[in-house]
Design a protein around this motif. Structure first.
Motif, mmCIF file in Angstrom:
data_model
loop_
_atom_site.group_PDB
_atom_site.id
_atom_site.type_symbol
_atom_site.label_atom_id
_atom_site.label_comp_id
_atom_site.label_asym_id
_atom_site.label_seq_id
_atom_site.Cartn_x
_atom_site.Cartn_y
_atom_site.Cartn_z
ATOM 1 N N ALA A 211 0.833 -1.200 0.000
ATOM 2 C CA ALA A 211 0.000 0.000 0.000
ATOM 3 C C ALA A 211 0.872 1.256 0.000
ATOM 4 O O ALA A 211 1.886 1.334 0.690
ATOM 5 C CB ALA A 211 -0.901 -0.021 1.222
ATOM 6 N N PHE A 212 0.464 2.222 -0.801
ATOM 7 C CA PHE A 212 1.229 3.445 -1.001
ATOM 8 C C PHE A 212 0.269 4.613 -0.814
ATOM 9 O O PHE A 212 -0.824 4.592 -1.372
ATOM 10 C CB PHE A 212 1.683 3.437 -2.466
ATOM 11 N N GLY B 161 -6.591 -0.908 -6.597
ATOM 12 C CA GLY B 161 -7.911 -0.280 -6.581
ATOM 13 C C GLY B 161 -8.084 0.787 -7.645
ATOM 14 O O GLY B 161 -8.960 1.648 -7.522
ATOM 15 N N ARG B 162 -7.258 0.757 -8.671
ATOM 16 C CA ARG B 162 -7.367 1.769 -9.725
ATOM 17 C C ARG B 162 -8.198 1.217 -10.874
ATOM 18 O O ARG B 162 -8.166 0.016 -11.163
ATOM 19 C CB ARG B 162 -5.971 2.146 -10.273
ATOM 20 N N PRO B 163 -8.942 2.107 -11.561
ATOM 21 C CA PRO B 163 -9.687 1.636 -12.733
ATOM 22 C C PRO B 163 -8.730 1.154 -13.817
ATOM 23 O O PRO B 163 -7.702 1.790 -14.073
ATOM 24 C CB PRO B 163 -10.469 2.864 -13.195
ATOM 25 N N THR B 164 -9.066 0.028 -14.420
ATOM 26 C CA THR B 164 -8.148 -0.644 -15.335
ATOM 27 C C THR B 164 -8.830 -0.921 -16.669
ATOM 28 O O THR B 164 -9.965 -1.417 -16.696
ATOM 29 C CB THR B 164 -7.696 -1.986 -14.708
ATOM 30 N N GLY C 101 12.173 1.611 -10.886
ATOM 31 C CA GLY C 101 12.168 0.246 -10.331
ATOM 32 C C GLY C 101 10.799 -0.077 -9.751
ATOM 33 O O GLY C 101 9.801 0.587 -10.075
ATOM 34 N N ALA C 102 10.783 -1.097 -8.874
ATOM 35 C CA ALA C 102 9.505 -1.584 -8.348
ATOM 36 C C ALA C 102 8.713 -0.493 -7.615
ATOM 37 O O ALA C 102 7.506 -0.347 -7.802
ATOM 38 C CB ALA C 102 9.759 -2.764 -7.406
ATOM 39 N N ILE C 103 9.419 0.316 -6.803
ATOM 40 C CA ILE C 103 8.728 1.357 -6.027
ATOM 41 C C ILE C 103 8.100 2.391 -6.953
ATOM 42 O O ILE C 103 6.966 2.841 -6.762
ATOM 43 C CB ILE C 103 9.741 2.064 -5.082
ATOM 44 N N GLU C 104 8.848 2.744 -8.005
ATOM 45 C CA GLU C 104 8.327 3.754 -8.932
ATOM 46 C C GLU C 104 7.130 3.202 -9.705
ATOM 47 O O GLU C 104 6.149 3.915 -9.930
ATOM 48 C CB GLU C 104 9.427 4.217 -9.890
ATOM 49 N N VAL C 105 7.226 1.923 -10.128
ATOM 50 C CA VAL C 105 6.075 1.308 -10.818
ATOM 51 C C VAL C 105 4.858 1.351 -9.891
ATOM 52 O O VAL C 105 3.750 1.721 -10.295
ATOM 53 C CB VAL C 105 6.387 -0.149 -11.236
ATOM 54 N N ASN C 106 5.076 1.006 -8.630
ATOM 55 C CA ASN C 106 3.996 1.056 -7.646
ATOM 56 C C ASN C 106 3.406 2.470 -7.573
ATOM 57 O O ASN C 106 2.177 2.652 -7.635
ATOM 58 C CB ASN C 106 4.553 0.635 -6.272
ATOM 59 N N ALA C 107 4.285 3.469 -7.487
ATOM 60 C CA ALA C 107 3.808 4.856 -7.363
ATOM 61 C C ALA C 107 2.967 5.258 -8.574
ATOM 62 O O ALA C 107 1.865 5.805 -8.433
ATOM 63 C CB ALA C 107 5.000 5.805 -7.207
ATOM 64 N N PHE C 108 3.463 4.971 -9.761
ATOM 65 C CA PHE C 108 2.715 5.327 -10.975
ATOM 66 C C PHE C 108 1.365 4.609 -11.009
ATOM 67 O O PHE C 108 0.336 5.208 -11.310
ATOM 68 C CB PHE C 108 3.539 4.985 -12.228
ATOM 69 N N VAL D 47 -1.359 8.217 -1.557
ATOM 70 C CA VAL D 47 -1.436 9.017 -2.780
ATOM 71 C C VAL D 47 -0.374 10.120 -2.763
ATOM 72 O O VAL D 47 0.236 10.424 -3.781
ATOM 73 C CB VAL D 47 -2.847 9.642 -2.923
ATOM 74 N N ASP D 48 -0.136 10.681 -1.574
ATOM 75 C CA ASP D 48 0.843 11.773 -1.494
ATOM 76 C C ASP D 48 2.254 11.281 -1.821
ATOM 77 O O ASP D 48 3.007 11.949 -2.537
ATOM 78 C CB ASP D 48 0.844 12.383 -0.087
ATOM 79 N N ASP D 49 2.601 10.105 -1.303
ATOM 80 C CA ASP D 49 3.931 9.568 -1.609
ATOM 81 C C ASP D 49 4.033 9.222 -3.090
ATOM 82 O O ASP D 49 5.071 9.449 -3.726
ATOM 83 C CB ASP D 49 4.212 8.316 -0.760
ATOM 84 N N ALA D 50 2.952 8.663 -3.627
ATOM 85 C CA ALA D 50 2.947 8.318 -5.052
ATOM 86 C C ALA D 50 3.124 9.581 -5.891
ATOM 87 O O ALA D 50 3.909 9.621 -6.850
ATOM 88 C CB ALA D 50 1.645 7.606 -5.418
ATOM 89 N N ALA D 51 2.426 10.654 -5.506
ATOM 90 C CA ALA D 51 2.517 11.918 -6.244
ATOM 91 C C ALA D 51 3.941 12.472 -6.173
ATOM 92 O O ALA D 51 4.494 12.946 -7.174
ATOM 93 C CB ALA D 51 1.518 12.926 -5.675
ATOM 94 N N PHE D 52 4.538 12.373 -4.988
ATOM 95 C CA PHE D 52 5.903 12.888 -4.805
ATOM 96 C C PHE D 52 6.862 12.199 -5.773
ATOM 97 O O PHE D 52 7.705 12.839 -6.414
ATOM 98 C CB PHE D 52 6.333 12.642 -3.351
ATOM 99 N N ILE D 53 6.721 10.870 -5.893
ATOM 100 C CA ILE D 53 7.627 10.118 -6.776
ATOM 101 C C ILE D 53 7.343 10.445 -8.247
ATOM 102 O O ILE D 53 8.261 10.735 -9.026
ATOM 103 C CB ILE D 53 7.497 8.602 -6.497
#
Ligand code: UDP
Length: 412
Positions: free
Chosen positions: A208-209, A335-338, A301-308, A211-217
């Motif tokens: 789980a990530f 939980g994102r629309p796919t 890498g994996a973390i960035e893929v997760n963030a995107f 949204v703010d951390d994902a946006a930062f990346i």
């Protein structure tokens, strides 16, 4: 002679809050009669690709529930892997013929690997075609043998399948992602089961990530988190259709001017075909600054893929052919629309209008993106449904359960 892969530890208990107590209890029940059983997984590579990703979690979990599980990588040189790439492609439909000399190379390396193996195993799991012939050359190494097929063999080149099938038919059991991949001609003595792959919900790519951390990346890669983002994560490969995604984005842009597109794809430095297609994709983007084309060379890498994946308003996997499509699972789990191409394993994951949308053209893909961007509640509903679908069907503990159930049934 085979190379043992060293693994970290995992605890099934850590997954209880994600998959529920019932599944964990079922696994422990099945495992009770299997304590100490020696299981060996053999595949072709320890890095890159879905198989390695799965084994890094599955094998430690097998140990955690009391099995004595190992993972070894077969040895081969370029001449072998050139042939196995051809075998892989022809099993997925490439009509070219593989020469007898190339098959002889395949057989020689399988024989060498079989001769280099030792130990006494209750079960050996052979993954994919590369090591498939080891069973024939070293049948006494294990009490039971199973073949795990990770590829789409629904429309194979018949002559390649005819060469491989006699080896596969010697196994006690085989797992396939979807029913269409069970090859005609598979012997009745092979216990064939439909077992989709799975993702690890606790790995850096899927944990789980916020949204703010994902946006930062994502911001560090030039994405504006305040504007809509479309995303496709996939190798630069014609079957993944990144150009079709760009075409869809251009249609969306007419209606939603602020929209951005990110194409994230890993590149191997020794894959000339990948580079050619990467360059073709960059050319198709025509320098549009709102299209970000990123890869592991940009340190994704994996973390960035997760963030995107966690941030994108719509995750797309517009494949024209797809064995399973782990990126679809990864997106649904977040939980994102796919939106997925209506092909292969994607159809087994997305039920259209329920857990995502299935599309067959850039136009259709664009229309669904526009619909989702205009109606966030629709996206939330699909995302929620997709997440539950992924939770029930596509997380590693379920895959572990299917392996131990097979072992119990085979009485290994
Ligand atoms: N992937 C990645 N970085 C990239 C592109 C892909 O980590 O730049 C991962 C992706 O998250 C997924 C896997 O590679 O876990 C691709 O699996 P999938 O089944 O979607 O396609 P395949 O590449 O096996 O055809």
């Amino acid at each position: 002679m085979l190379q043992e892969v060293s693994l970290g530890a995992r605890s099934l208990a850590d997954y209880t809050h994600v998959v529920g107590k019932d599944l964990v209890a079922e696994i422990r029940d099945l495992a009770a009669s299997l304590a100490g059983k020696r299981v060996l997984h053999v595949n072709a590579t320890a890095f890159g690709g879905g198989v390695a990703e799965i084994l890094y979690t599955l094998v430690p979990l097998m140990n955690d529930i009391g099995l004595d599980a190992h993972w070894q990588v077969m040895l081969g040189r370029d001449e072998f892997f050139d042939v196995t790439k051809q075998i892989h492609n022809t099993l997925q439909g490439d009509p070219r013929e593989i020469s007898d000399a190339d098959w002889a190379t395949y057989e020689r390396y399988n024989l060498l690997n079989a001769m280099g193996m030792d130990g006494e195993w209750d079960l050996i799991v052979i993954h994919d075609p590369q090591p498939a012939m080891i069973r024939r050359e070293a049948p006494d190494l294990a009490g039971s043998w199973m073949w795990r097929c990770h590829i789409d063999v629904s429309t194979p080149n018949p002559s390649s399948l005819a060469r491989l099938l006699p080896y596969v038919n010697q196994y006690d059991a085989a797992f396939f992602h979807i029913p269409e991949y069970v090859p005609p001609g598979l012997a009745e003595t092979v216990d064939a089961r439909i077992v989709p792959p799975a993702i690890d919900p606790l790995s850096p790519k899927n944990m789980a990530f916020s949204v703010d951390d994902a946006a930062f990346i994502a911001q560090q890669f030039g994405v504006d988190p305040d504007r809509p983002l479309l995303l496709q994560v996939s190798r630069f490969d014609p079957w993944k259709d990144p150009s079709g995604v760009i075409d869809a984005y251009r249609i969306v842009r007419r209606e939603v001017p602020g929209v951005q597109l990110a194409l994230v794809g890993s590149m191997a430095s020794d894959d000339p075909e990948g580079w050619e297609f990467y360059n073709a994709t960059v050319a198709h983007a025509e320098g549009d600054p709102e299209i970000k084309i990123l890869s592991n060379l940009n340190n994704v890498g994996a973390i960035e893929v997760n963030a995107f994946q966690s941030l994108a308003d719509v995750n797309i996997q517009k494949s024209l052919k797809e064995g399973f499509g782990l990126t679809v699972t990864e997106s649904m789990w977040k939980g994102r629309p796919t939106i997925g191409g209506a092909v292969g394993g994607i159809v087994s994951q997305i039920s259209d209008g329920e857990t995502g949308f299935l599309v067959s053209s850039p136009q259709q893909c664009a229309e669904r993106c526009i619909e989702l961007l205009a109606d966030p509640e629709l996206g939330r509903r699909l995302g929620r449904n997709g997440k539950e679908h992924a939770r029930r069907n596509f997380l590693t503990p379920r895959l572990l359960r299917d392996y131990v159930r097979l072992m119990a049934d085979l009485a290994v």
